[in-house]
Scaffold this active site. Structure first.
Site, mmCIF file in Angstrom:
data_model
loop_
_atom_site.group_PDB
_atom_site.id
_atom_site.type_symbol
_atom_site.label_atom_id
_atom_site.label_comp_id
_atom_site.label_asym_id
_atom_site.label_seq_id
_atom_site.Cartn_x
_atom_site.Cartn_y
_atom_site.Cartn_z
ATOM 1 N N HIS A 181 0.838 -1.203 0.000
ATOM 2 C CA HIS A 181 0.000 0.000 0.000
ATOM 3 C C HIS A 181 0.872 1.252 0.000
ATOM 4 C CE1 HIS A 181 -3.924 -2.021 0.736
ATOM 5 N NE2 HIS A 181 -3.111 -2.958 1.202
ATOM 6 N N ASP B 146 -6.063 5.640 0.978
ATOM 7 C CA ASP B 146 -6.077 4.257 0.533
ATOM 8 C C ASP B 146 -7.468 3.650 0.731
ATOM 9 O OD1 ASP B 146 -3.884 1.855 0.175
ATOM 10 O OD2 ASP B 146 -5.644 1.178 1.291
#
Ligand code: BUP
Length: 448
Positions: A18, A111
């Site tokens: 991520h 995210d």
């Protein structure tokens, strides 16, 4: 100065899979807007904290703003999901951070695993918010619509996701089908719903790679009221990624080496490690193999000999390299000697293989990885050993592994296809490309 007028903050989630795409996106924005990166501390892994310190010293123009987490214990779950939860529990600390940034923010990019945490905060501040989806557009379709899918037990072997052909049920991440509560399932449901409130969804993919899901997302075939979905990838690798000398690789013939790595958060069983060792030797290909038996970071306390066996280490001396340290994967994939990639199909690995034109032997281990394996095999970037199941579901024998390795390494048609994908990937982010156009439009919106 126009550059001073727009200020964008990014909030990555935990795990290298991520963090990496966020850092690459941040770098691609600095020539257009002012960029702040909000980082959660302490990080889960050493890899993340080392990468961050390298990143900020390479790009002093990017401001770091730290979110200091109240940690908590939930020992039975994956440490990365616990971290998402820790960020959620610390979300009241975010508003003061966002309000204190100067000049005032034009937008925030977060995210997908933090969408339900961050979007309410930005809405209260009237701040435009965007979600960066760090997996495939195919996976985003499942992620966004999962809360609308009702399933009763005893149904067929197919799983119906709106806007897609029915999928084999075995491709769906198992925690989503389980009766048992898990952070994975709860968070995915909540985040999928929350993303409908975003001002835009950005995906690290490109049109020629995932045309169909991108089109159906924006045609309202998945959900009728979705924010605009923009493909802005594949993100180009950046110079903060630690460069390492590759002396051994430099001495190998072109396309002769297969690189094996299963990402930053997959632990492989000892039994499977032994079989993979045998598969690599039997294939008679040269190789670089990143061995990992732990979810977070690496085994420092165990010697490699113990993990893969002394006999293997002796036989491997002329054939390959076995490593249990963080390597610069992107640098390895860019090396002309590397001709194949045994991968778990983490989305960053897939996009990096596309960027460098390296054919993949896909061996999905968990989560979104079967969906990604499907995408890459359909696009012609490699083959997926579908009957190997999820990682850990069975022990795949060395003989079978060696056959698949050869299938990838000796396939000239595949190699030619992959060269084409590499060209398309680079064209997408070059001036005039679809992903480049997507970013330029966003920047215009943020500047107004
Ligand atoms: Br391991 C390893 N070096 O040794 P994915 C990984 N990487 O550069 P994951 C290294 O980490 P998720 C190493 O290039 C990629 O950018 C690799 O991301 C890099 O898989 C990243 O491929 C790993 O998406 O994350 O780690 O399983 O589960 O979030 O997909």
């Amino acid at each position: 100065d126009q550059n001073c007028t727009a200020h964008v903050a990014l909030i990555p989630s935990s795990g290298m899979g991520h963090l990496t795409p966020f850092l690459r996106l941040a770098v691609s924005l600095i020539s257009h807007v002012r960029v702040t990166l909000i980082t959660a501390h302490p990080t889960v892994s050493l890899a993340e904290s080392q990468t961050l310190s390298c990143f900020f010293s390479t790009y002093p123009q990017i401001t770091e703003s730290q979110l200091l987490l109240n940690t908590f214990d939930a020992p039975s779950e994956d440490p990365f999901y616990i971290q998402y939860e820790a960020i959620r529990r610390s979300s009241h600390l975010l508003s003061p951070i966002l309000c204190s940034l100067c000049p005032p923010l034009s937008a925030l990019i977060t995210d997908m695993s933090l969408a339900s945490t961050i979007i309410p905060v930005t809405q209260a501040l009237n701040l435009p918010n965007y979600v960066l989806f760090t997996s495939s557009a195919h996976m985003s379709t499942l992620f966004l619509s999962f809360h609308t899918i009702a399933r009763s037990s005893g149904e067929s072997d197919l799983f119906t996701v709106p806007g897609m052909q029915p999928l084999p049920i075995s491709w769906i991440p198992p925690p989503l089908l389980s009766e048992k509560d898990s952070l994975f399932r709860t968070q995915l449901l909540e985040n999928g719903k929350a993303m409908l409130q975003a001002d835009g969804i950005l995906i690290n993919t490109f049109e020629r790679f995932e045309q169909e899901p991108l089109a159906s997302l924006n045609a309202g075939e998945v959900l009728t009221r979705l924010p605009l979905v923009t493909s802005i990838g594949p993100f180009a690798p950046c110079s903060f990624e630690r460069i390492q000398p590759l002396t051994w690789l430099d001495g190998q013939p072109m396309n002769s080496v297969v690189f094996a790595s299963f990402g930053s958060r997959t632990a492989i069983s000892r039994e499977q490690i032994k079989e993979l060792a045998e598969g690599l030797l039997r294939s008679e290909c040269r190789f670089i193999w990143v061995v990992k038996e732990k979810k977070v970071d690496r085994e420092d306390d165990k010697v490699l000999d113990e993990l893969v066996g002394e006999e293997f280490m002796t036989k491997a001396i002329d054939k390959g390299l076995v490593v249990n340290q963080w390597v610069n994967q992107e640098q390895i994939l860019s090396h002309p000697a590397v001709g194949g990639f045994i991968s778990h199909c983490g989305w960053n690995s897939v996009t990096e293989a596309a960027w460098h034109g390296v054919p993949i032997l896909g061996w999905p281990q968990h989560g979104d990885q079967k969906m990604n394996a499907y995408v890459l095999s359909r696009a012609g970037l490699g083959i997926w050993a579908e009957n190997w199941g999820w990682g850990g579901e069975m022990v795949v024998k060395g003989m079978e592994i060696s056959e698949k390795i050869r299938e990838v390494m000796e396939n000239n048609q595949l190699r030619a296809q992959v060269v084409k994908i590499r060209e398309n990937a680079r064209a997408a982010v070059a001036e005039g490309g679809s992903s480049h156009g997507g970013v330029i439009e966003l920047i215009q919106i943020w500047k107004n």
